[in-house]
Design a protein around this motif. Structure first.
Motif, PDB file in Angstrom:
ATOM      1  N   ILE A   1      -1.502  -4.931  41.339  1.00 39.68           N
ATOM      2  CA  ILE A   1      -0.266  -4.681  40.587  1.00 39.68           C
ATOM      3  C   ILE A   1       0.231  -5.974  39.952  1.00 39.68           C
ATOM      4  N   ASN A   2       0.238  -7.052  40.733  1.00 37.71           N
ATOM      5  CA  ASN A   2       0.699  -8.338  40.194  1.00 37.71           C
ATOM      6  C   ASN A   2      -0.191  -8.819  39.057  1.00 37.71           C
ATOM      7  N   GLU A   3      -1.515  -8.666  39.217  1.00 41.73           N
ATOM      8  CA  GLU A   3      -2.428  -9.054  38.148  1.00 41.73           C
ATOM      9  C   GLU A   3      -2.200  -8.206  36.908  1.00 41.73           C
ATOM     10  N   SER A   4      -1.992  -6.916  37.109  1.00 41.97           N
ATOM     11  CA  SER A   4      -1.743  -6.015  35.981  1.00 41.97           C
ATOM     12  C   SER A   4      -0.456  -6.384  35.260  1.00 41.97           C
ATOM     13  N   LEU A   5       0.595  -6.663  36.035  1.00 44.41           N
ATOM     14  CA  LEU A   5       1.867  -7.067  35.409  1.00 44.41           C
ATOM     15  C   LEU A   5       1.703  -8.364  34.640  1.00 44.41           C
ATOM     16  N   SER A   6       0.968  -9.295  35.215  1.00 46.40           N
ATOM     17  CA  SER A   6       0.737 -10.573  34.545  1.00 46.40           C
ATOM     18  C   SER A   6      -0.036 -10.375  33.242  1.00 46.40           C
ATOM     19  N   LYS A   7      -1.083  -9.566  33.301  1.00 45.63           N
ATOM     20  CA  LYS A   7      -1.858  -9.289  32.091  1.00 45.63           C
ATOM     21  C   LYS A   7      -1.002  -8.563  31.059  1.00 45.63           C
ATOM     22  N   SER A   8      -0.185  -7.624  31.545  1.00 47.17           N
ATOM     23  CA  SER A   8       0.693  -6.883  30.636  1.00 47.17           C
ATOM     24  C   SER A   8       1.662  -7.829  29.939  1.00 47.17           C
ATOM     25  N   ARG A   9       2.242  -8.744  30.689  1.00 47.00           N
ATOM     26  CA  ARG A   9       3.169  -9.726  30.089  1.00 47.00           C
ATOM     27  C   ARG A   9       2.437 -10.607  29.081  1.00 47.00           C
ATOM     28  N   LYS A  10       1.221 -11.017  29.455  1.00 53.92           N
ATOM     29  CA  LYS A  10       0.438 -11.874  28.569  1.00 53.92           C
ATOM     30  C   LYS A  10       0.112 -11.140  27.263  1.00 53.92           C
ATOM     31  N   VAL A  11      -0.298  -9.860  27.393  1.00 58.33           N
ATOM     32  CA  VAL A  11      -0.605  -9.067  26.199  1.00 58.33           C
ATOM     33  C   VAL A  11       0.657  -8.872  25.363  1.00 58.33           C
ATOM     34  N   ALA A  12       1.790  -8.614  26.023  1.00 54.89           N
ATOM     35  CA  ALA A  12       3.046  -8.426  25.292  1.00 54.89           C
ATOM     36  C   ALA A  12       3.405  -9.705  24.537  1.00 54.89           C
ATOM     37  N   LEU A  13       3.213 -10.877  25.175  1.00 51.95           N
ATOM     38  CA  LEU A  13       3.488 -12.147  24.489  1.00 51.95           C
ATOM     39  C   LEU A  13       2.534 -12.343  23.318  1.00 51.95           C
ATOM     40  N   GLU A  14       1.267 -11.991  23.512  1.00 53.51           N
ATOM     41  CA  GLU A  14       0.301 -12.118  22.425  1.00 53.51           C
ATOM     42  C   GLU A  14       0.665 -11.196  21.263  1.00 53.51           C
ATOM     43  N   VAL A  15       1.100  -9.973  21.590  1.00 53.27           N
ATOM     44  CA  VAL A  15       1.510  -9.024  20.547  1.00 53.27           C
ATOM     45  C   VAL A  15       2.701  -9.591  19.779  1.00 53.27           C
ATOM     46  N   GLU A  16       3.678 -10.124  20.517  1.00 56.47           N
ATOM     47  CA  GLU A  16       4.846 -10.717  19.854  1.00 56.47           C
ATOM     48  C   GLU A  16       4.428 -11.881  18.956  1.00 56.47           C
ATOM     49  N   GLU A  17       3.504 -12.706  19.456  1.00 51.39           N
ATOM     50  CA  GLU A  17       3.027 -13.847  18.662  1.00 51.39           C
ATOM     51  C   GLU A  17       2.314 -13.360  17.409  1.00 51.39           C
ATOM     52  N   LEU A  18       1.497 -12.322  17.562  1.00 52.15           N
ATOM     53  CA  LEU A  18       0.793 -11.763  16.406  1.00 52.15           C
ATOM     54  C   LEU A  18       1.776 -11.162  15.402  1.00 52.15           C
ATOM     55  N   LYS A  19       2.828 -10.502  15.915  1.00 48.33           N
ATOM     56  CA  LYS A  19       3.857  -9.948  15.022  1.00 48.33           C
ATOM     57  C   LYS A  19       4.537 -11.072  14.238  1.00 48.33           C
ATOM     58  N   LYS A  20       4.845 -12.179  14.936  1.00 53.20           N
ATOM     59  CA  LYS A  20       5.481 -13.316  14.261  1.00 53.20           C
ATOM     60  C   LYS A  20       4.551 -13.888  13.201  1.00 53.20           C
ATOM     61  N   GLN A  21       3.274 -14.054  13.580  1.00 52.36           N
ATOM     62  CA  GLN A  21       2.310 -14.611  12.620  1.00 52.36           C
ATOM     63  C   GLN A  21       2.130 -13.670  11.438  1.00 52.36           C
TER      64      GLN A  21
END
Length: 161
Positions: free
Chosen positions: A104-124
């Motif tokens: 669960i912790n790994e999944s949450l961490s990956k989910s947060r990382k993907v969400a940050l990457e998505v936000e970064e891609l949206k900004k770019q």
């Protein structure tokens, strides 16, 4: 000391006048001897049977004690096995819970990382669109300016100088 058949056989009675009939007494004593011998044999047989039965009883008592001890040992082994199984089950459950928490912790961490990457891609993407829009607008402004008309009327040699 009890009488033996031989004691009865050898018993002599004194004679008196007007005594019992000697043949009748002897016949009766012979019958007593036979009965007494039969009782002695029966008594010995019964004693032998009693010894055999006592031996069997002792044997069965030993078997009973052995079975009781075996049952106790088996019960203790079953209890120990049951307790060990419970402990092992608890360890398995704890390990499964730890693994579940880790997953669960790994999944949450990956989910947060993907969400940050998505936000970064949206900004770019927004930056890219803004730059591209600015470029297109600049090019449109350039196309809409009068300088294009002057460029069209000039000769190619004038442009090179």
């Amino acid at each position: 000391m009890p009488l033996s058949p031989l004691d009865i056989h050898n018993k002599e009675f004194g004679r008196r006048l007007r005594g019992y009939d000697e043949d009748e007494v002897n016949e009766f004593l012979d019958q007593i001897i036979k009965d007494y011998e039969a009782m002695i044999r029966e008594n010995k047989d019964l004693q032998n049977q009693l010894l055999v039965i006592q031996e069997k009883l002792g044997h069965f008592t030993n078997i009973e004690e052995t079975l009781s001890k075996t049952i106790i040992v088996a019960q203790e082994a079953a209890d120990e096995l049951k307790n060990n199984a419970k402990k092992e089950a608890q360890l398995i459950v704890k390990e499964a819970e730890k693994n579940a928490d880790r997953i669960i912790n790994e999944s949450l961490s990956k989910s947060r990382k993907v969400a940050l990457e998505v936000e970064e891609l949206k900004k770019q993407a927004a930056i890219y669109r803004a730059r591209f829009r600015a470029l297109v607008e600049t090019q449109l402004d350039l196309l809409n300016t009068d300088s294009w008309e002057t460029l069209e009327t000039r000769e190619p040699r004038e442009l090179e100088a």
